[in-house]
Design a protein around this motif. Sequence first.
Motif, PDB file in Angstrom:
ATOM      1  N   HIS A  79      30.329  30.063  52.304  1.00  9.47           N
ATOM      2  CA  HIS A  79      30.807  29.966  53.685  1.00  9.47           C
ATOM      3  C   HIS A  79      29.740  29.328  54.572  1.00  9.47           C
ATOM      4  N   GLU A  83      29.798  25.817  56.707  1.00 10.70           N
ATOM      5  CA  GLU A  83      29.545  25.879  58.151  1.00 10.70           C
ATOM      6  C   GLU A  83      28.485  24.860  58.530  1.00 10.70           C
ATOM      7  N   LEU A 133      36.557  25.030  55.630  1.00 10.42           N
ATOM      8  CA  LEU A 133      36.206  26.274  56.323  1.00 10.42           C
ATOM      9  C   LEU A 133      37.428  27.158  56.520  1.00 10.42           C
ATOM     10  N   ASP A 134      38.556  26.547  56.862  1.00  9.91           N
ATOM     11  CA  ASP A 134      39.788  27.321  57.020  1.00  9.91           C
ATOM     12  C   ASP A 134      40.166  28.021  55.715  1.00  9.91           C
ATOM     13  N   LEU A 136      38.168  28.885  53.307  1.00 14.94           N
ATOM     14  CA  LEU A 136      37.201  29.955  53.080  1.00 14.94           C
ATOM     15  C   LEU A 136      37.494  31.169  53.959  1.00 14.94           C
ATOM     16  N   LYS A 137      37.863  30.922  55.216  1.00 12.35           N
ATOM     17  CA  LYS A 137      38.188  32.030  56.122  1.00 12.35           C
ATOM     18  C   LYS A 137      39.414  32.789  55.625  1.00 12.35           C
ATOM     19  N   ILE A 138      40.433  32.060  55.206  1.00 15.94           N
ATOM     20  CA  ILE A 138      41.648  32.692  54.675  1.00 15.94           C
ATOM     21  C   ILE A 138      41.307  33.525  53.438  1.00 15.94           C
ATOM     22  N   GLY A 141      36.184  34.611  54.064  1.00 14.59           N
ATOM     23  CA  GLY A 141      34.931  34.222  54.729  1.00 14.59           C
ATOM     24  C   GLY A 141      33.720  34.683  53.944  1.00 14.59           C
ATOM     25  N   GLU A 142      32.826  35.392  54.600  1.00 18.65           N
ATOM     26  CA  GLU A 142      31.616  35.892  53.943  1.00 18.65           C
ATOM     27  C   GLU A 142      31.939  36.956  52.896  1.00 18.65           C
TER      28      GLU A 142
END
Length: 174
Positions: A79, A83, A133-134, A136-138, A141-142
């Motif tokens: 992530h 970023e 990034l989207d 990964l967030k879905i 995320g971390e």
Amino acid sequence: MAKALNEQMTKEAHASQIYLSYAAWADSQGYGGTANFLFRHAQEERNHMMKILEYILKRGAEVEVTAIPAPFKNPSSMHKCFEKVFEHEVDNTKAIYKLVKLSFDEGDWATWNFMQWFVKEQIEEETLAMDLLDKLKIAGGEKIDSNTLYSLDRDLEKTSDDAKSAEDVTADNP
């Protein structure tokens, strides 16, 4: 204008080093698909550098090859990796826009025209980074789990290096 173009050439070389560094990090972490994706982007950034170098030469100006800053430190996670990639692409877009404005203000229409390719390219670069990034967030995320990270890594190996441009979208092909 030649000074500004040389500075942008150096920024593109720096971008290549960032992608190269992150690709090596990803590979060392066992993310071969991500590494492949990032290695390809390192080469793409080097190609951008070469476009500017060639343009400077063709316009009769002097190319100044200077030292480039060291890449960022290795990311702590996938992530964070993307970023930082996105942040760098946004920074590069701002630099491209400054060059476009400078060429406009100076009435250097050849350079203004040349830079339009880079404007379009940066839209694509930012879109690609935002899309990743989207995803990964879905996926958390971390807090992404190892199975999902494995799946994402496999997907990145096959992910296109190009993002779909808004200019290419139609009602039949959204």
